[in-house]
Scaffold this active site. Structure first.
Site, PDB file in Angstrom:
ATOM      1  N   HIS A  51     -60.503  11.747 -62.724  1.00  0.00           N
ATOM      2  CA  HIS A  51     -61.657  11.664 -63.628  1.00  0.00           C
ATOM      3  C   HIS A  51     -61.810  10.240 -64.160  1.00  0.00           C
ATOM      4  CE1 HIS A  51     -64.074  15.159 -64.575  1.00  0.00           C
ATOM      5  NE2 HIS A  51     -64.428  14.631 -65.736  1.00  0.00           N
TER       6      HIS A  51
ATOM      7  N   VAL B 226     -70.298  11.776 -58.636  1.00  0.00           N
ATOM      8  CA  VAL B 226     -69.616  10.828 -57.754  1.00  0.00           C
ATOM      9  C   VAL B 226     -68.579  11.546 -56.899  1.00  0.00           C
ATOM     10  CG1 VAL B 226     -68.110   8.803 -57.663  1.00  0.00           C
ATOM     11  CG2 VAL B 226     -70.015   8.862 -59.279  1.00  0.00           C
ATOM     12  N   GLY B 227     -67.855  12.473 -57.511  1.00  0.00           N
ATOM     13  CA  GLY B 227     -66.834  13.217 -56.771  1.00  0.00           C
ATOM     14  C   GLY B 227     -67.401  14.039 -55.643  1.00  0.00           C
ATOM     15  N   ARG B 228     -68.574  14.621 -55.858  1.00  0.00           N
ATOM     16  CA  ARG B 228     -69.192  15.407 -54.774  1.00  0.00           C
ATOM     17  C   ARG B 228     -69.773  14.486 -53.698  1.00  0.00           C
ATOM     18  NH1 ARG B 228     -69.866  18.551 -59.265  1.00  0.00           N
ATOM     19  NH2 ARG B 228     -71.828  17.592 -59.880  1.00  0.00           N
TER      20      ARG B 228
ATOM     21  N   GLY C 157     -68.442  14.224 -61.775  1.00  0.00           N
ATOM     22  CA  GLY C 157     -68.762  15.325 -60.880  1.00  0.00           C
ATOM     23  C   GLY C 157     -69.674  14.891 -59.751  1.00  0.00           C
TER      24      GLY C 157
ATOM     25  N   TYR D 210     -65.509  25.814 -61.131  1.00  0.00           N
ATOM     26  CA  TYR D 210     -64.731  25.224 -62.218  1.00  0.00           C
ATOM     27  C   TYR D 210     -63.384  25.919 -62.375  1.00  0.00           C
ATOM     28  CZ  TYR D 210     -68.630  22.333 -63.867  1.00  0.00           C
ATOM     29  OH  TYR D 210     -69.617  21.379 -63.985  1.00  0.00           O
TER      30      TYR D 210
END
Length: 388
Positions: A211, A220-222, A218, A254
């Site tokens: 994180h 950027v992570g996806r 979220g 989640y």
């Protein structure tokens, strides 16, 4: 003898980040995921890879993915603005205006897929996160953009009312982030023998566990997850609706992340869940391909008909809604709202569309409803709002 101390989060484990998983347990889910992926690729090969049908498929999947990855974070984007931004990014001349934050998200997702072979580094991630917050704010709150978080307070994911917050997860301290991200990127950029879907699952979990940003983790992570999937397929064509699948199962998503981020480093359940979601995403992509073919066939059928711009806008709205996506059908009043014309003009336009067999009508008088004339569509489904 005392029981060993139970670490709260995986990054606190002495073996972090040595992820573990049972290949035998996840084999069935991976086999199913690859089977569904093969069906999508097969259907994509059936249509002309440079033709309008594939362009429509890519456009539809893009729009749904942008809407979904924002919706997971509680942000509802405007359908038409997203569609315009995607069309412009794909080089379609009919694109309209769109705001900077929408363009920024589309830019990030496009770069992740289009340049999947370009190694990730700090600068590229900083530019991605900055693009999500063009004014340097999240809502009205100023946030750190273009760099990793430096806040002294713990980075926590919480829910509940003020004073009764529930902490679902706490990420590594800010001072650890540069080192953690350097280790993650070294792993991500290194050639790997790990099965591609497994690697995408680990990629997303690992990034979300660190994180690294104050906001935008979220999305950027996806995007990094999508990049890993594109690397596995060695293709810059977006054919999978993974964010849409995660958004439709947001609570389970989640919960699965939280479970994987807690306790030991065995993430077998997370990878198994992720593979199943990928299979379901492929099934949805199949349907998008089918609908794109239906749309292409519809316009080909009416290629000689002279529809005005208002009529084309309404027809496209109905087609974008899909089979059953426009609950209650189209009425003259709805046509007025879509096109901004008077009731008399709406009545004339709709009558012309009926004459051209572009629409079919049901009911009489005030109960008159119009439906797109696509063979096999049952015109039953969710609320009209589902199209946005």
């Amino acid at each position: 003898m005392n029981a060993p101390h139970q670490r709260a989060y995986v990054w606190q484990h002495s073996s972090w980040p040595a992820w573990e998983y049972d290949s035998e347990v996840i084999s069935a889910s991976l086999t199913q995921a690859r089977l569904q992926q093969g069906k999508v690729l097969g259907k994509a090969q059936v249509i002309d890879m440079s033709g309008d049908a594939l362009t429509q498929v890519v456009n539809d999947i893009w729009v749904q993915e942008v809407l979904a990855t924002a919706a997971i974070e509680g942000h509802k984007l405007d359908f038409d603005q997203v569609r315009s931004s995607v069309m412009r990014k794909l080089g379609m001349a009919t694109a309209g205006p769109s705001p900077r934050h929408v363009d920024g998200l589309v830019d990030v997702m496009h770069d992740a897929i289009q340049n999947f072979s370009v190694p990730l580094d700090f600068d590229r991630l900083f530019r991605w996160q900055s693009a999500l917050f063009p004014g340097g704010t999240s809502g009205i709150q100023r946030i750190e953009v273009g760099k990793f978080r430096t806040c002294q307070d713990p980075m926590q994911i919480v829910s509940g009312r003020p004073g009764k917050e529930v902490v679902h997860y706490r990420a590594p301290d800010s001072r650890q982030v540069p080192q953690e991200m350097a280790q993650f990127l070294a792993w991500f950029n290194k050639p790997s023998e790990i099965e591609g879907i497994v690697r995408a699952a680990i990629t997303h979990l690992w990034f979300e566990t660190i994180h690294p940003f104050e906001d935008g983790n979220g999305r950027v992570g996806r995007a990094i997850m999508d990049m890993a999937i594109a690397q596995d397929a060695q293709s810059a064509v977006r054919l999978y609706s993974m964010s849409r699948q995660l958004q439709e199962n947001r609570t389970a998503y989640y919960d699965a992340l939280k479970a994987a981020q807690t306790g030991n480093l065995d993430i077998t359940p997370w990878i198994d869940w992720f593979a199943k979601q990928f299979a379901l995403a492929c099934i949805k992509s199949e349907r998008i391909i089918d609908q794109a073919l239906e749309k292409a066939a519809y316009w080909a059928k009416h290629v000689t008909h002279s529809f005005n711009a208002r009529q084309r806008k309404a027809l496209q709205k109905l087609l974008d809604a899909g089979d059953g996506g426009f609950l209650g059908g189209l009425t003259a009043e709805k046509y007025c709202k879509i096109t901004g014309v008077s009731k008399a003009t709406a009545t004339r336009d709709l009558s012309h569309l009926l004459q051209q067999e572009a629409l079919v009508v049901r009911g009489v008088g005030k109960a008159t409803k119009y439906y797109i004339n696509v063979s096999g569509w049952h015109q039953k489904g969710s609320d009209e709002g589902a199209i946005v």
